[in-house]
Scaffold this active site. Sequence first.
Site, PDB file in Angstrom:
ATOM      1  N   ASP A  70       1.098  -1.174  -0.107  1.00  0.00           N
ATOM      2  CA  ASP A  70       0.191  -0.145   0.050  1.00  0.00           C
ATOM      3  C   ASP A  70       0.970   1.355  -0.019  1.00  0.00           C
ATOM      4  O   ASP A  70       1.938   1.264   0.815  1.00  0.00           O
ATOM      5  CB  ASP A  70      -0.891  -0.163   1.272  1.00  0.00           C
ATOM      6  CG  ASP A  70      -1.173   1.115   1.828  1.00  0.00           C
ATOM      7  OD1 ASP A  70      -2.464   1.262   1.708  1.00  0.00           O
ATOM      8  OD2 ASP A  70      -0.609   1.767   2.475  1.00  0.00           O
ATOM      9  N   ASP A  72       1.456   5.350   0.449  1.00  0.00           N
ATOM     10  CA  ASP A  72       1.139   6.559   0.558  1.00  0.00           C
ATOM     11  C   ASP A  72       1.845   7.799   0.170  1.00  0.00           C
ATOM     12  O   ASP A  72       3.272   7.490   0.196  1.00  0.00           O
ATOM     13  CB  ASP A  72       1.046   6.765   2.347  1.00  0.00           C
ATOM     14  CG  ASP A  72      -0.083   5.275   2.625  1.00  0.00           C
ATOM     15  OD1 ASP A  72      -0.865   5.432   2.457  1.00  0.00           O
ATOM     16  OD2 ASP A  72       0.824   4.558   3.475  1.00  0.00           O
ATOM     17  N   ASP A 167       3.059   8.476  13.904  1.00  0.00           N
ATOM     18  CA  ASP A 167       2.903   7.430  15.061  1.00  0.00           C
ATOM     19  C   ASP A 167       4.333   7.014  15.495  1.00  0.00           C
ATOM     20  O   ASP A 167       4.571   7.071  16.399  1.00  0.00           O
ATOM     21  CB  ASP A 167       1.678   6.533  14.996  1.00  0.00           C
ATOM     22  CG  ASP A 167       1.830   5.793  13.607  1.00  0.00           C
ATOM     23  OD1 ASP A 167       2.747   5.784  12.909  1.00  0.00           O
ATOM     24  OD2 ASP A 167       0.720   5.008  13.346  1.00  0.00           O
TER      25      ASP A 167
HETATM   26  P1  ATP Z   1      -0.157  -0.221   6.169  1.00  0.00           P
HETATM   27  O1  ATP Z   1       0.996  -1.152   5.546  1.00  0.00           O
HETATM   28  O2  ATP Z   1      -0.795  -0.927   6.970  1.00  0.00           O
HETATM   29  O3  ATP Z   1      -0.494   0.660   5.010  1.00  0.00           O
HETATM   30  P2  ATP Z   1       0.973   2.138   7.227  1.00  0.00           P
HETATM   31  O4  ATP Z   1       1.942   2.616   8.150  1.00  0.00           O
HETATM   32  O5  ATP Z   1       1.248   2.628   5.782  1.00  0.00           O
HETATM   33  O6  ATP Z   1       0.901   0.665   7.139  1.00  0.00           O
HETATM   34  P3  ATP Z   1      -1.453   3.908   6.854  1.00  0.00           P
HETATM   35  O7  ATP Z   1      -2.732   3.644   7.743  1.00  0.00           O
HETATM   36  O8  ATP Z   1      -1.526   3.629   5.427  1.00  0.00           O
HETATM   37  O9  ATP Z   1      -0.525   2.691   7.441  1.00  0.00           O
HETATM   38  O10 ATP Z   1      -0.757   5.166   7.393  1.00  0.00           O
HETATM   39  C1  ATP Z   1       0.187   5.553   6.577  1.00  0.00           C
HETATM   40  C2  ATP Z   1       0.950   6.726   7.568  1.00  0.00           C
HETATM   41  O11 ATP Z   1       0.292   7.537   7.986  1.00  0.00           O
HETATM   42  C3  ATP Z   1       1.749   5.576   8.524  1.00  0.00           C
HETATM   43  O12 ATP Z   1       2.822   5.237   8.081  1.00  0.00           O
HETATM   44  C4  ATP Z   1       2.113   6.994   9.529  1.00  0.00           C
HETATM   45  O13 ATP Z   1       3.123   7.498   9.078  1.00  0.00           O
HETATM   46  C5  ATP Z   1       0.774   7.748   9.436  1.00  0.00           C
HETATM   47  N1  ATP Z   1      -0.274   7.477  10.323  1.00  0.00           N
HETATM   48  C6  ATP Z   1      -1.390   6.604  10.002  1.00  0.00           C
HETATM   49  N2  ATP Z   1      -2.251   6.664  10.887  1.00  0.00           N
HETATM   50  C7  ATP Z   1      -1.790   7.277  11.832  1.00  0.00           C
HETATM   51  C8  ATP Z   1      -2.009   7.782  13.291  1.00  0.00           C
HETATM   52  N3  ATP Z   1      -3.287   7.186  13.809  1.00  0.00           N
HETATM   53  N4  ATP Z   1      -1.423   8.578  13.969  1.00  0.00           N
HETATM   54  C9  ATP Z   1      -0.027   8.949  13.475  1.00  0.00           C
HETATM   55  N5  ATP Z   1       0.263   8.619  12.338  1.00  0.00           N
HETATM   56  C10 ATP Z   1      -0.481   7.812  11.634  1.00  0.00           C
HETATM   57 MG    MG Z   2       0.002   2.598   3.962  1.00  0.00          MG
END
Ligand code: ATP
Ligand code: MG
Length: 466
Positions: A70, A72, A167
């Site tokens: 995924d 971002d 986070d």
């Molecule tokens: P995944 O592999 O599940 O997508 P991810 O870390 O990329 O993991 P996402 O939900 O896509 O998770 O979020 C992208 C980024 O946004 C995270 O890596 C983090 O830096 C930030 N983030 C997401 N949710 C939060 C939160 N609740 N508080 C602070 N930062 C967050």
């Molecule tokens: Mg992500």
Amino acid sequence: MSAQHSANDKNTMIMRLEPVVIPRHAHSMRSTDLSPNTLKVLRQLIAKGYKAYAVGGCIRDKLLGQAPKDFDVVTNATPEQIKGCFRNCRLIGRRFRLAHITFGREIIEVATFRGHHTKEVEPKSDEKSATKPKSKEFEQLAKQNEAGQLVRDNIFGTIEEDAARRDFTFNAMYFDVQDESILDFADGLGAIASRQVQMIGDSEVRFREDPVRMIRAIRFASKLNMKIPAQLSASIKENAHLMTNVPPARLFEEVNKLLLSGTGVITFENLVSHNLLTPLFPLLMALLKDVKSKEYQFIIQMLKNTDNRINNNQRITPAFLYATFLWYPMEERAQERMFESSMTLNDAINLASADILFQQSRRIMIPKRFSLPVREIWSLQQRLQKRQGRRCLQLLTHPKFRAAYDFLLLRGTVEGGDLLELAQWWTEFQTANESTQESMLQALPNKTPKRRNKRKPKTRKPRHDV
Ligand code: ATP
Ligand code: MG
């Protein structure tokens, strides 16, 4: 080294993070690890004069040797400016406004750098932040309730501020497609090397701002086989109750990501040991006695099967998860109903199903397209018991037969006895040819199964010590 400074007062703590630039030769992430559409989005934003980076999970996963799934993107363009760069762009979210850029089935999520909620903070960087609102607008963009929870988070800022608002340290790394370097703001690389889930800032404050971060910590530890340091672990246990402040609508997707990503068993055990199952699934938690109980084993067996299916690229549905998590609470409620009034088992199950799903939806909002199949799986359990006549053959064509049969098999595996025999009968019946099916039906005892005895339901006290 990256610098992390914080004021002493936890509540006014403002993090300032400085990046360490990791050049391309010092790490394994490459532009080709990003999806082609992510690359397109990054290049388009850069071409329009904005800063844009890949961020979060895709870098973390790649550095841990896993294929990023995924992607971002983060930029200094505001949501409106992002919209101006793409035709296939939609702005979404109120609490956290961001842009979705759609390419067929792939959606690239583009966020704007988030800033601090404290008005006095001035950006340290010479980069201009996307917007710095005057205090009148502030309330509309950023909002915290009395508990310190962020109910709106649309103050934009610099990349340094953005990094501090993320986070965990391994989630505050930014990949620059132009020179393939990584900007590491909080020694995310160190956390990856030592396989530690490390919070940015003070965990008490960060959990109060957004309790979902607690289940994210559990998710990353379980999915990425990382450790939660003792202090962070203790902080989650203490703050677990804050999860009840999270709007139920936000939790459905989060819980799916938690329990349906291939490491459900370990995730579940971590949720229980961090007191997080109670706020998420109070009805289930109240029934879990010890790890040997059938209720506990039922959940573990389902999660094992689900993990196997996910790891073999087989289809899974959240409906099966909720059907399992809520089955024993529903069964107990149905027995209470039958004891209170002389209704049939079917009626009791119908009422109890509605009741239990309604109660659960106060914690996690289960969309109808999943709660309806849950009810079907449950009500079909009765029909699978009545094997006389042609009904069996009709049942085989029911759209939810497969799920209901899998569910019966799961119950049989855990409870054994008659249930297991019944499940095995169905295993054979569904694949048998017509004449075998005929003889299987004729071999059945010619009576409907006994109704379960009404027994006074036991009153159980919730247990939190599993
Ligand atoms: P995944 O592999 O599940 O997508 P991810 O870390 O990329 O993991 P996402 O939900 O896509 O998770 O979020 C992208 C980024 O946004 C995270 O890596 C983090 O830096 C930030 N983030 C997401 N949710 C939060 C939160 N609740 N508080 C602070 N930062 C967050
Ligand atoms: Mg992500």
